[in-house]
Design a protein around this motif. Structure first.
Motif, PDB file in Angstrom:
ATOM      1  N   MET A   1       0.829  -1.187   0.000  1.00  0.00           N
ATOM      2  CA  MET A   1       0.000   0.000   0.000  1.00  0.00           C
ATOM      3  C   MET A   1       0.877   1.255   0.000  1.00  0.00           C
ATOM      4  SD  MET A   1      -3.317   0.898   2.274  1.00  0.00           S
ATOM      5  CE  MET A   1      -2.706   1.685   3.726  1.00  0.00           C
ATOM      6  N   LEU A   2       1.935   1.234   0.775  1.00  0.00           N
ATOM      7  CA  LEU A   2       2.826   2.391   0.850  1.00  0.00           C
ATOM      8  C   LEU A   2       3.465   2.678  -0.503  1.00  0.00           C
ATOM      9  CD1 LEU A   2       4.279   4.583   2.424  1.00  0.00           C
ATOM     10  CD2 LEU A   2       5.952   2.871   3.134  1.00  0.00           C
ATOM     11  N   LEU A   3       3.902   1.625  -1.187  1.00  0.00           N
ATOM     12  CA  LEU A   3       4.516   1.827  -2.501  1.00  0.00           C
ATOM     13  C   LEU A   3       3.526   2.433  -3.486  1.00  0.00           C
ATOM     14  CD1 LEU A   3       6.636  -1.409  -2.864  1.00  0.00           C
ATOM     15  CD2 LEU A   3       7.453   0.915  -2.446  1.00  0.00           C
ATOM     16  N   GLY A   4       2.284   1.998  -3.431  1.00  0.00           N
ATOM     17  CA  GLY A   4       1.257   2.563  -4.300  1.00  0.00           C
ATOM     18  C   GLY A   4       1.017   4.034  -4.024  1.00  0.00           C
ATOM     19  N   GLN A   5       1.008   4.391  -2.761  1.00  0.00           N
ATOM     20  CA  GLN A   5       0.803   5.786  -2.393  1.00  0.00           C
ATOM     21  C   GLN A   5       1.980   6.650  -2.835  1.00  0.00           C
ATOM     22  OE1 GLN A   5       0.029   5.452   1.801  1.00  0.00           O
ATOM     23  NE2 GLN A   5      -2.176   5.189   1.477  1.00  0.00           N
ATOM     24  N   LEU A   6       3.183   6.109  -2.677  1.00  0.00           N
ATOM     25  CA  LEU A   6       4.357   6.850  -3.129  1.00  0.00           C
ATOM     26  C   LEU A   6       4.341   7.029  -4.648  1.00  0.00           C
ATOM     27  CD1 LEU A   6       7.141   5.345  -0.867  1.00  0.00           C
ATOM     28  CD2 LEU A   6       6.518   7.755  -1.016  1.00  0.00           C
ATOM     29  N   ALA A   7       3.957   5.982  -5.356  1.00  0.00           N
ATOM     30  CA  ALA A   7       3.894   6.072  -6.817  1.00  0.00           C
ATOM     31  C   ALA A   7       2.853   7.097  -7.251  1.00  0.00           C
ATOM     32  CB  ALA A   7       3.584   4.699  -7.410  1.00  0.00           C
ATOM     33  N   GLU A   8       1.712   7.109  -6.596  1.00  0.00           N
ATOM     34  CA  GLU A   8       0.668   8.080  -6.925  1.00  0.00           C
ATOM     35  C   GLU A   8       1.145   9.498  -6.610  1.00  0.00           C
ATOM     36  OE1 GLU A   8      -2.625   9.972  -8.251  1.00  0.00           O
ATOM     37  OE2 GLU A   8      -2.005   7.917  -8.626  1.00  0.00           O
ATOM     38  N   GLY A   9       1.804   9.665  -5.482  1.00  0.00           N
ATOM     39  CA  GLY A   9       2.350  10.976  -5.128  1.00  0.00           C
ATOM     40  C   GLY A   9       3.418  11.427  -6.116  1.00  0.00           C
ATOM     41  N   MET A  10       4.220  10.472  -6.576  1.00  0.00           N
ATOM     42  CA  MET A  10       5.252  10.789  -7.554  1.00  0.00           C
ATOM     43  C   MET A  10       4.606  11.233  -8.868  1.00  0.00           C
ATOM     44  SD  MET A  10       8.593   8.565  -8.700  1.00  0.00           S
ATOM     45  CE  MET A  10       7.692   7.217  -9.420  1.00  0.00           C
ATOM     46  N   ARG A  11       3.532  10.553  -9.276  1.00  0.00           N
ATOM     47  CA  ARG A  11       2.823  10.918 -10.495  1.00  0.00           C
ATOM     48  C   ARG A  11       2.250  12.338 -10.379  1.00  0.00           C
ATOM     49  NH1 ARG A  11      -1.660  12.111 -12.248  1.00  0.00           N
ATOM     50  NH2 ARG A  11      -2.739  11.707 -10.321  1.00  0.00           N
ATOM     51  N   ALA A  12       1.643  12.630  -9.242  1.00  0.00           N
ATOM     52  CA  ALA A  12       1.057  13.958  -9.038  1.00  0.00           C
ATOM     53  C   ALA A  12       2.136  15.042  -9.011  1.00  0.00           C
ATOM     54  CB  ALA A  12       0.252  13.975  -7.738  1.00  0.00           C
ATOM     55  N   ALA A  13       3.256  14.736  -8.367  1.00  0.00           N
ATOM     56  CA  ALA A  13       4.350  15.707  -8.321  1.00  0.00           C
ATOM     57  C   ALA A  13       4.922  15.959  -9.710  1.00  0.00           C
ATOM     58  CB  ALA A  13       5.443  15.209  -7.372  1.00  0.00           C
ATOM     59  N   LEU A  14       5.023  14.909 -10.501  1.00  0.00           N
ATOM     60  CA  LEU A  14       5.521  15.060 -11.866  1.00  0.00           C
ATOM     61  C   LEU A  14       4.566  15.933 -12.683  1.00  0.00           C
ATOM     62  CD1 LEU A  14       7.683  14.290 -13.919  1.00  0.00           C
ATOM     63  CD2 LEU A  14       6.336  12.260 -14.450  1.00  0.00           C
ATOM     64  N   ALA A  15       3.274  15.694 -12.534  1.00  0.00           N
ATOM     65  CA  ALA A  15       2.281  16.497 -13.252  1.00  0.00           C
ATOM     66  C   ALA A  15       2.352  17.964 -12.845  1.00  0.00           C
ATOM     67  CB  ALA A  15       0.881  15.942 -12.997  1.00  0.00           C
ATOM     68  N   ALA A  16       2.713  18.214 -11.584  1.00  0.00           N
ATOM     69  CA  ALA A  16       2.810  19.588 -11.088  1.00  0.00           C
ATOM     70  C   ALA A  16       4.174  20.209 -11.388  1.00  0.00           C
ATOM     71  CB  ALA A  16       2.554  19.602  -9.579  1.00  0.00           C
ATOM     72  N   GLY A  17       5.105  19.399 -11.915  1.00  0.00           N
ATOM     73  CA  GLY A  17       6.433  19.915 -12.236  1.00  0.00           C
ATOM     74  C   GLY A  17       7.376  19.971 -11.061  1.00  0.00           C
ATOM     75  N   ASP A  18       7.056  19.286  -9.977  1.00  0.00           N
ATOM     76  CA  ASP A  18       7.897  19.287  -8.778  1.00  0.00           C
ATOM     77  C   ASP A  18       8.935  18.167  -8.887  1.00  0.00           C
ATOM     78  OD1 ASP A  18       9.054  19.344  -6.278  1.00  0.00           O
ATOM     79  OD2 ASP A  18       7.148  19.409  -5.195  1.00  0.00           O
ATOM     80  N   VAL A  19      10.017  18.463  -9.570  1.00  0.00           N
ATOM     81  CA  VAL A  19      11.043  17.459  -9.851  1.00  0.00           C
ATOM     82  C   VAL A  19      11.719  16.965  -8.569  1.00  0.00           C
ATOM     83  CG1 VAL A  19      13.193  17.021 -11.111  1.00  0.00           C
ATOM     84  CG2 VAL A  19      11.412  18.432 -12.137  1.00  0.00           C
ATOM     85  N   GLU A  20      11.892  17.819  -7.596  1.00  0.00           N
ATOM     86  CA  GLU A  20      12.533  17.412  -6.342  1.00  0.00           C
ATOM     87  C   GLU A  20      11.678  16.385  -5.591  1.00  0.00           C
ATOM     88  OE1 GLU A  20      15.506  17.240  -3.361  1.00  0.00           O
ATOM     89  OE2 GLU A  20      15.497  17.785  -5.459  1.00  0.00           O
ATOM     90  N   ALA A  21      10.377  16.600  -5.546  1.00  0.00           N
ATOM     91  CA  ALA A  21       9.484  15.638  -4.896  1.00  0.00           C
ATOM     92  C   ALA A  21       9.487  14.315  -5.652  1.00  0.00           C
ATOM     93  CB  ALA A  21       8.067  16.191  -4.801  1.00  0.00           C
ATOM     94  N   VAL A  22       9.543  14.374  -6.974  1.00  0.00           N
ATOM     95  CA  VAL A  22       9.621  13.153  -7.778  1.00  0.00           C
ATOM     96  C   VAL A  22      10.893  12.395  -7.450  1.00  0.00           C
ATOM     97  CG1 VAL A  22       9.848  12.253 -10.129  1.00  0.00           C
ATOM     98  CG2 VAL A  22       8.203  14.063  -9.650  1.00  0.00           C
TER      99      VAL A  22
END
Length: 55
Positions: free
Chosen positions: A1-22
């Motif tokens: 579950m944690l990995l899925g949440q991290l992947a979703e957060g990474m996707r959202a950060a990428l869409a927002a252009g937050d390269v550091e969070a990605v």
């Protein structure tokens, strides 16, 4: 579950252009997958562990 949440957060950060969070999410996922004692077989047999614990 944690990995899925991290992947979703990474996707959202990428869409927002937050390269550091990605970068941080990507590194964290890699560390979790490569952590000592991380055994895929143990995760696959969760039903047996729940039965063993009486749950």
């Amino acid at each position: 579950m944690l990995l899925g949440q991290l992947a979703e957060g990474m996707r959202a950060a990428l869409a927002a252009g937050d390269v550091e969070a990605v970068r941080i999410a990507h590194e964290t996922i890699g560390r979790l997958l490569g952590a000592p004692g991380a055994d895929a077989a143990g995760v696959i047999d969760l039903a047996a562990e729940r039965t063993r614990r009486g749950g």
